[in-house]
Design a protein around this motif. Structure first.
Motif, PDB file in Angstrom:
ATOM      1  N   LEU A   1       0.826  -1.211   0.000  1.00 31.42           N
ATOM      2  CA  LEU A   1       0.000   0.000   0.000  1.00 31.42           C
ATOM      3  C   LEU A   1       0.859   1.259   0.000  1.00 31.42           C
ATOM      4  O   LEU A   1       0.483   2.279  -0.579  1.00 31.42           O
ATOM      5  CB  LEU A   1      -0.956  -0.009   1.192  1.00 31.42           C
ATOM      6  CG  LEU A   1      -2.035  -1.086   1.144  1.00 31.42           C
ATOM      7  CD1 LEU A   1      -2.814  -1.129   2.446  1.00 31.42           C
ATOM      8  CD2 LEU A   1      -2.962  -0.877  -0.035  1.00 31.42           C
ATOM      9  N   ARG A   2       2.021   1.194   0.635  1.00 35.39           N
ATOM     10  CA  ARG A   2       2.932   2.346   0.631  1.00 35.39           C
ATOM     11  C   ARG A   2       3.389   2.651  -0.801  1.00 35.39           C
ATOM     12  O   ARG A   2       3.416   3.806  -1.213  1.00 35.39           O
ATOM     13  CB  ARG A   2       4.139   2.069   1.522  1.00 35.39           C
ATOM     14  CG  ARG A   2       5.170   3.186   1.481  1.00 35.39           C
ATOM     15  CD  ARG A   2       6.306   2.916   2.413  1.00 35.39           C
ATOM     16  NE  ARG A   2       5.821   3.218   3.754  1.00 35.39           N
ATOM     17  CZ  ARG A   2       6.474   2.910   4.859  1.00 35.39           C
ATOM     18  NH1 ARG A   2       7.614   2.269   4.799  1.00 35.39           N
ATOM     19  NH2 ARG A   2       5.987   3.235   6.030  1.00 35.39           N
ATOM     20  N   THR A   3       3.715   1.617  -1.561  1.00 32.80           N
ATOM     21  CA  THR A   3       4.100   1.807  -2.966  1.00 32.80           C
ATOM     22  C   THR A   3       2.953   2.422  -3.756  1.00 32.80           C
ATOM     23  O   THR A   3       3.148   3.364  -4.524  1.00 32.80           O
ATOM     24  CB  THR A   3       4.505   0.451  -3.593  1.00 32.80           C
ATOM     25  OG1 THR A   3       5.576  -0.102  -2.836  1.00 32.80           O
ATOM     26  CG2 THR A   3       4.914   0.616  -5.033  1.00 32.80           C
TER      27      THR A   3
ATOM     28  N   VAL B   1      -0.314   6.812 -17.131  1.00 28.15           N
ATOM     29  CA  VAL B   1       0.556   5.628 -17.080  1.00 28.15           C
ATOM     30  C   VAL B   1       0.787   5.208 -15.625  1.00 28.15           C
ATOM     31  O   VAL B   1       0.739   4.017 -15.296  1.00 28.15           O
ATOM     32  CB  VAL B   1       1.892   5.902 -17.812  1.00 28.15           C
ATOM     33  CG1 VAL B   1       2.930   4.849 -17.484  1.00 28.15           C
ATOM     34  CG2 VAL B   1       1.668   5.980 -19.310  1.00 28.15           C
ATOM     35  N   LEU B   2       1.014   6.184 -14.754  1.00 28.60           N
ATOM     36  CA  LEU B   2       1.173   5.869 -13.334  1.00 28.60           C
ATOM     37  C   LEU B   2      -0.101   5.253 -12.765  1.00 28.60           C
ATOM     38  O   LEU B   2      -0.046   4.340 -11.942  1.00 28.60           O
ATOM     39  CB  LEU B   2       1.549   7.128 -12.553  1.00 28.60           C
ATOM     40  CG  LEU B   2       2.949   7.681 -12.799  1.00 28.60           C
ATOM     41  CD1 LEU B   2       3.132   9.009 -12.082  1.00 28.60           C
ATOM     42  CD2 LEU B   2       4.012   6.688 -12.387  1.00 28.60           C
TER      43      LEU B   2
ATOM     44  N   ILE C   1      -2.944   0.474 -10.736  1.00 28.49           N
ATOM     45  CA  ILE C   1      -4.044  -0.496 -10.878  1.00 28.49           C
ATOM     46  C   ILE C   1      -3.486  -1.916 -11.005  1.00 28.49           C
ATOM     47  O   ILE C   1      -4.018  -2.859 -10.417  1.00 28.49           O
ATOM     48  CB  ILE C   1      -4.928  -0.129 -12.078  1.00 28.49           C
ATOM     49  CG1 ILE C   1      -5.748   1.123 -11.759  1.00 28.49           C
ATOM     50  CG2 ILE C   1      -5.850  -1.285 -12.464  1.00 28.49           C
ATOM     51  CD1 ILE C   1      -6.460   1.718 -12.947  1.00 28.49           C
ATOM     52  N   GLN C   2      -2.406  -2.072 -11.750  1.00 33.13           N
ATOM     53  CA  GLN C   2      -1.807  -3.404 -11.903  1.00 33.13           C
ATOM     54  C   GLN C   2      -1.301  -3.936 -10.568  1.00 33.13           C
ATOM     55  O   GLN C   2      -1.473  -5.114 -10.256  1.00 33.13           O
ATOM     56  CB  GLN C   2      -0.689  -3.361 -12.938  1.00 33.13           C
ATOM     57  CG  GLN C   2      -1.198  -3.205 -14.351  1.00 33.13           C
ATOM     58  CD  GLN C   2      -0.073  -3.053 -15.356  1.00 33.13           C
ATOM     59  OE1 GLN C   2       1.009  -2.567 -15.046  1.00 33.13           O
ATOM     60  NE2 GLN C   2      -0.343  -3.456 -16.592  1.00 33.13           N
ATOM     61  N   ILE C   3      -0.689  -3.086  -9.765  1.00 34.15           N
ATOM     62  CA  ILE C   3      -0.229  -3.504  -8.439  1.00 34.15           C
ATOM     63  C   ILE C   3      -1.416  -3.910  -7.579  1.00 34.15           C
ATOM     64  O   ILE C   3      -1.380  -4.922  -6.877  1.00 34.15           O
ATOM     65  CB  ILE C   3       0.577  -2.371  -7.765  1.00 34.15           C
ATOM     66  CG1 ILE C   3       1.904  -2.168  -8.488  1.00 34.15           C
ATOM     67  CG2 ILE C   3       0.812  -2.679  -6.290  1.00 34.15           C
ATOM     68  CD1 ILE C   3       2.681  -0.960  -8.005  1.00 34.15           C
ATOM     69  N   SER C   4      -2.478  -3.144  -7.662  1.00 39.65           N
ATOM     70  CA  SER C   4      -3.688  -3.435  -6.894  1.00 39.65           C
ATOM     71  C   SER C   4      -4.291  -4.775  -7.301  1.00 39.65           C
ATOM     72  O   SER C   4      -4.688  -5.578  -6.442  1.00 39.65           O
ATOM     73  CB  SER C   4      -4.711  -2.313  -7.103  1.00 39.65           C
ATOM     74  OG  SER C   4      -5.913  -2.604  -6.463  1.00 39.65           O
ATOM     75  N   VAL C   5      -4.348  -5.034  -8.588  1.00 40.16           N
ATOM     76  CA  VAL C   5      -4.917  -6.292  -9.074  1.00 40.16           C
ATOM     77  C   VAL C   5      -4.060  -7.476  -8.640  1.00 40.16           C
ATOM     78  O   VAL C   5      -4.585  -8.514  -8.213  1.00 40.16           O
ATOM     79  CB  VAL C   5      -5.097  -6.252 -10.609  1.00 40.16           C
ATOM     80  CG1 VAL C   5      -5.402  -7.626 -11.168  1.00 40.16           C
ATOM     81  CG2 VAL C   5      -6.198  -5.270 -10.976  1.00 40.16           C
TER      82      VAL C   5
END
Length: 140
Positions: A55-57, A107-108, A113-117
């Motif tokens: 979550l920090r990232t 893009v960010l 979103i990819q990290i979240s998924v």
């Protein structure tokens, strides 16, 4: 290409909606981090700590998404001023910069979103592994 005062103004509704969406994501993450921090203080679970690191990232990415979105909006306002002042060429360059900043922000957003998924997929895979251990799964 001719740019008028209304050209950069067309981005304001889109930028406003993007910034609102980014702010909502930020607020949801902030609440989740506070909740997980409380749970971590009580359990000292390394799994919870790993989630907080993830979550920090994501929080840093959202901050940067917002910063690039705001810079894009600022560029649009600056472009409008330059066009108003009669500096067409400089206004075009600043408008182009604003578009690039908007693209970086998006893009960010995609990266976040990819990290979240991926994090949600890990949660679901953990659930699927627990289902494999149930007695009814062993019978089939």
């Amino acid at each position: 290409m001719e740019i008028t005062l209304t050209t950069p103004a067309l981005l304001f509704p889109a930028l406003s909606l993007l910034l609102l969406a980014f702010t909502n994501r930020f607020m949801a993450l902030a609440k989740l981090i506070r909740d997980l921090k409380h749970i971590y203080q009580n359990t000292q679970s390394h799994l919870i700590y790993g989630q907080i690191q993830n979550l920090r990232t994501r929080l840093l990415l959202i901050r940067n998404m917002q910063a690039f979105g705001i810079a894009s909006m600022f560029s649009c306002v600056l472009c409008m001023f330059m066009i108003y002042a009669g500096w067409q060429t400089t206004g075009k360059i600043v408008f182009g910069l604003g578009l690039v900043l908007l693209m970086v922000s998006m893009v960010l957003s995609l990266w976040e979103i990819q990290i979240s998924v991926k994090a949600l997929e890990l949660e679901l895979s953990d659930l699927e592994h627990k289902d494999d251990l149930t007695p009814s799964a062993a019978l089939t």
